[in-house]
Design an enzyme around this catalytic site. Structure first.
Site, short mmCIF file in Angstrom:
data_model
loop_
_atom_site.label_atom_id
_atom_site.label_comp_id
_atom_site.label_asym_id
_atom_site.label_seq_id
_atom_site.Cartn_x
_atom_site.Cartn_y
_atom_site.Cartn_z
N ARG A 198 40.75 63.31 71.00
CA ARG A 198 41.28 63.97 70.11
C ARG A 198 40.42 64.92 69.27
O ARG A 198 40.70 65.93 68.82
CB ARG A 198 42.17 63.13 69.11
CG ARG A 198 43.58 62.58 69.61
CD ARG A 198 44.19 61.85 68.32
NE ARG A 198 45.47 61.55 68.63
CZ ARG A 198 46.15 60.98 67.76
NH1 ARG A 198 45.68 60.43 66.73
NH2 ARG A 198 47.51 60.88 68.17
N LYS A 257 61.10 48.13 75.15
CA LYS A 257 62.34 48.16 74.52
C LYS A 257 63.36 49.29 74.52
O LYS A 257 63.02 50.57 74.39
CB LYS A 257 62.15 47.97 72.94
CG LYS A 257 61.82 46.51 72.72
CD LYS A 257 61.43 46.21 71.36
CE LYS A 257 61.33 44.78 71.05
NZ LYS A 257 61.08 44.36 69.74
N GLY A 290 51.08 56.93 72.96
CA GLY A 290 49.97 56.22 72.82
C GLY A 290 49.59 55.39 73.84
O GLY A 290 48.51 55.51 74.62
N GLY A 343 53.61 59.26 68.14
CA GLY A 343 54.80 59.56 67.80
C GLY A 343 55.44 60.96 67.87
O GLY A 343 56.56 60.99 68.00
C1 3PG Z 1 49.21 59.12 65.42
O1 3PG Z 1 48.01 58.43 65.73
O2 3PG Z 1 50.15 58.83 66.12
C2 3PG Z 1 49.05 60.02 64.32
O3 3PG Z 1 47.54 60.08 64.11
C3 3PG Z 1 49.80 59.54 63.24
O4 3PG Z 1 49.36 58.34 62.62
P1 3PG Z 1 50.23 57.71 61.88
O5 3PG Z 1 51.07 56.74 62.68
O6 3PG Z 1 49.46 56.38 61.01
O7 3PG Z 1 50.93 58.24 60.77
#
Ligand code: 3PG
Length: 396
Positions: A35, A196, A349, A372
Site C-alpha cells: 500500500r 460464507k 484482503g 472492504g
Molecule cells: C482496510 O484495510 O480495509 C482499510 O484500511 C480500512 O480499514 P478499517 O476496516 O479498519 O476501516
C-alpha cells in the site's frame, strides 16, 4: 472525477489522504508495504511539481493514542523509497502540527500521525475535519482502501477543502474496476471464493447481472451443494441460506449465466495440517469429513472455464490456504489467473495475501489495494468518498 493532473499544485500545501494501513509486526517491522508503494506515483509527482506535501492516514483500529499504532515505521519506509527524509508529526492536528506544516518547503513531505488517535476520525466529526482541512490548500484522495468509510479525513475534509481531486492510485483502481465490471470485454468470468455465502450475497447477486460465467469455490460451495440435496459431511454450511442458494441457482439459469461449483474436494477430519486427507468427487463427502480445499479436477475445470475469457475478476480463497496442506486450490487458482491472457483483476484482503504467497503478484494485471472497499465495488455500491470529490465538468 477530477484528477491530480487537472490542477495546479506548484508551491501549494497539498493534503493527501492515503491508506497506509499496513500490517506491522510486534517488533515494529512492516510486513507488507504494497500500500505504501502503491501511493509513490502520486507522492513523487507532487514532489516533482514542487508542492508541499502533507500525508495523512489511519493505521489499524487503536483505542485512543496508543504508541504501538504509530505511523513512524511507515515514515521510515517512505523515506527509503523516496530517498528523502519524510518527517513524522507528533499528531495530526494542533498547534505543533500547524507549525510544522508552515515550515514545509517545496517538494518536502510530512506524514501526520495516525488519524485514529482521535475518535473524531471514525465518528465523522465536522470540527475535526475542519481542523484537518485547514492544514492544506488542495485535497488529494489516494486512499482507495478507505473510500467505503464515511470517516472525517476521507468523507468530510473534501467537502471543506477545495479543490478535492483523485490521486493516481485512486484513479487507477477505479479505471481498472470500470474496465472489468462496467465496460468489460466479454466473456467475463468471475471467480469467487471465501467461507460464507452470507458475507458475499450482495456480490453474488451483482455479479450475476454482470458476468457470463461465475465459479463459486471456497466453503461457500457447500451451502450450494447441500441446497442441491447432497450431503457435505461436516463441511461448513449456512443452513439458513439454503433457500437463498437455490434462488441464486435459479436466477443464474434465468439470466443465462453459467454458474459452476467445484467438482472435487480435498477433505480432512479437522482444520489442521496433521489431519488425514483424501480427494473425493463433490457429491461424495463422507460423514465425519469436511471439504477444506478444492481438488485438482476443479482446477482443470476452472482452467477450461477461463480459457476463452477476455476479463477475469477474482475474489476469495478456494480453501483454508493459511494451512500448507490446503493451499493448493487457492494458489493453483492464482496461477491459472496469472497465466491467462485476459484482463485479470483481483482484490479483497485474503486474495491479495494469497496472490503474494503464490508468487504471482506481478503477473496479474491489477491487484486492488482495497479490502472492504473492493468488495463494496463488487457489490455494485458507490463509494461515498469518491462521490464527494470534484466533478471534472464543474471546474474547467
Ligand atoms: C482496510 O484495510 O480495509 C482499510 O484500511 C480500512 O480499514 P478499517 O476496516 O479498519 O476501516
Amino acid at each position: 472525477k477530477k484528477s491530480l493532473r487537472d490542477i495546479d499544485v506548484r508551491g501549494k500545501r497539498v493534503l493527501v489522504r492515503v491508506d497506509f494501513n499496513v500490517p506491522i509486526d510486534e517488533q515494529g517491522n512492516i510486513v507488507d508495504d504494497t500500500r505504501i508503494r502503491a501511493c509513490l506515483p502520486t507522492i513523487e509527482y507532487l514532489m516533482d511539481a514542487r508542492a508541499k506535501i502533507i500525508l495523512m492516514s489511519h493505521l489499524d483500529r487503536p483505542k485512543g493514542r496508543d504508541p504501538r499504532f504509530s505511523l513512524a515505521p511507515v515514515a521510515k519506509r517512505l523515506s527509503r523509497f523516496l530517498e528523502k527524509e519524510v518527517r513524522i508529526a507528533p499528531d495530526c492536528v494542533g498547534e505543533e502540527v500547524k507549525g510544522m506544516v508552515e515550515t514545509l518547503s517545496e517538494g518536502e513531505v510530512l506524514l501526520l500521525e495516525n488519524l485514529r488517535f482521535h475518535e473524531g476520525e471514525t465518528k465523522g466529526d465536522e470540527n475535526f475535519a475542519k481542523e484537518l482541512a485547514s492544514l492544506g490548500e488542495v485535497y488529494v484522495s489516494d486512499a482507495f482502501g478507505t473510500c467505503h468509510r464515511k470517516h472525517a479525513s476521507v468523507y468530510l475534509v473534501p467537502k471543506f477543502l477545495k479543490p478535492a481531486v483523485m490521486g493516481f492510485l485512486l484513479e487507477k483502481e477505479i479505471n481498472y474496476f470500470e474496465k472489468a465490471m462496467i465496460n468489460p470485454q466479454r466473456p467475463v468470468v468471475a471467480v469467487l471464493g471465501g467461507a460464507k455465502v452470507s458475507t458475499k450475497l450482495g456480490i453474488i447477486k451483482n455479479l450475476l447481472n454482470r458476468v457470463d460465467k461465475l465459479f463459486i469455490g471456497g466453503a461457500m460451495a457447500f451451502t450450494f451443494i447441500k441446497a442441491m440435496g447432497y450431503s457435505v459431511g461436516n463441511s461448513l454450511v449456512e443452513e439458513e441460506l439454503i433457500p437463498t442458494a437455490l434462488d441464486i441457482l435459479e436466477e443464474a439459469k434465468k439470466l443465462g449465466v453459467k454458474l459452476y461449483l467445484p467438482v472435487d474436494f480435498l477433505i480432512g477430519q479437522e482444520v489442521s495440517d496433521n489431519t488425514p486427507t483424501r480427494v473425493v468427487p463433490w457429491q461424495e463427502i463422507p460423514d465425519g469429513w469436511m471439504g477444506l480445499d478444492i481438488g485438482h479436477v476443479s482446477l482443470e475445470l476452472l482452467s477450461e472455464i477461463i480459457a476463452d475469457a477476455q476479463t477475469i475478476v477474482w475474489n476469495g480463497p478456494m480453501g483454508v490456504f493459511e494451512l500448507d496442506r490446503f493451499k493448493n486450490g487457492t494458489f493453483g487458482t492464482a496461477k491459472l489467473i496469472a497465466q491467462s491472457s485476459a484482463l485479470t483483476i483481483a482484490g479483497g484482503g485474503d486474495t491479495d495475501h494469497a496472490i503474494h504467497k503464490a508468487g504471482v503478484y506481478s503477473a496479474i494485471d491489477f491487484v486492488s489495494t482495497g479490502g472492504g472497499a473492493f468488495l463494496e465495488l463488487l457489490e455494485g455500491k458507490p463509494l461515498p468518498c469518491l462521490e464527494v470529490l470534484d466533478d471534472k465538468e464543474l471546474q474547467a
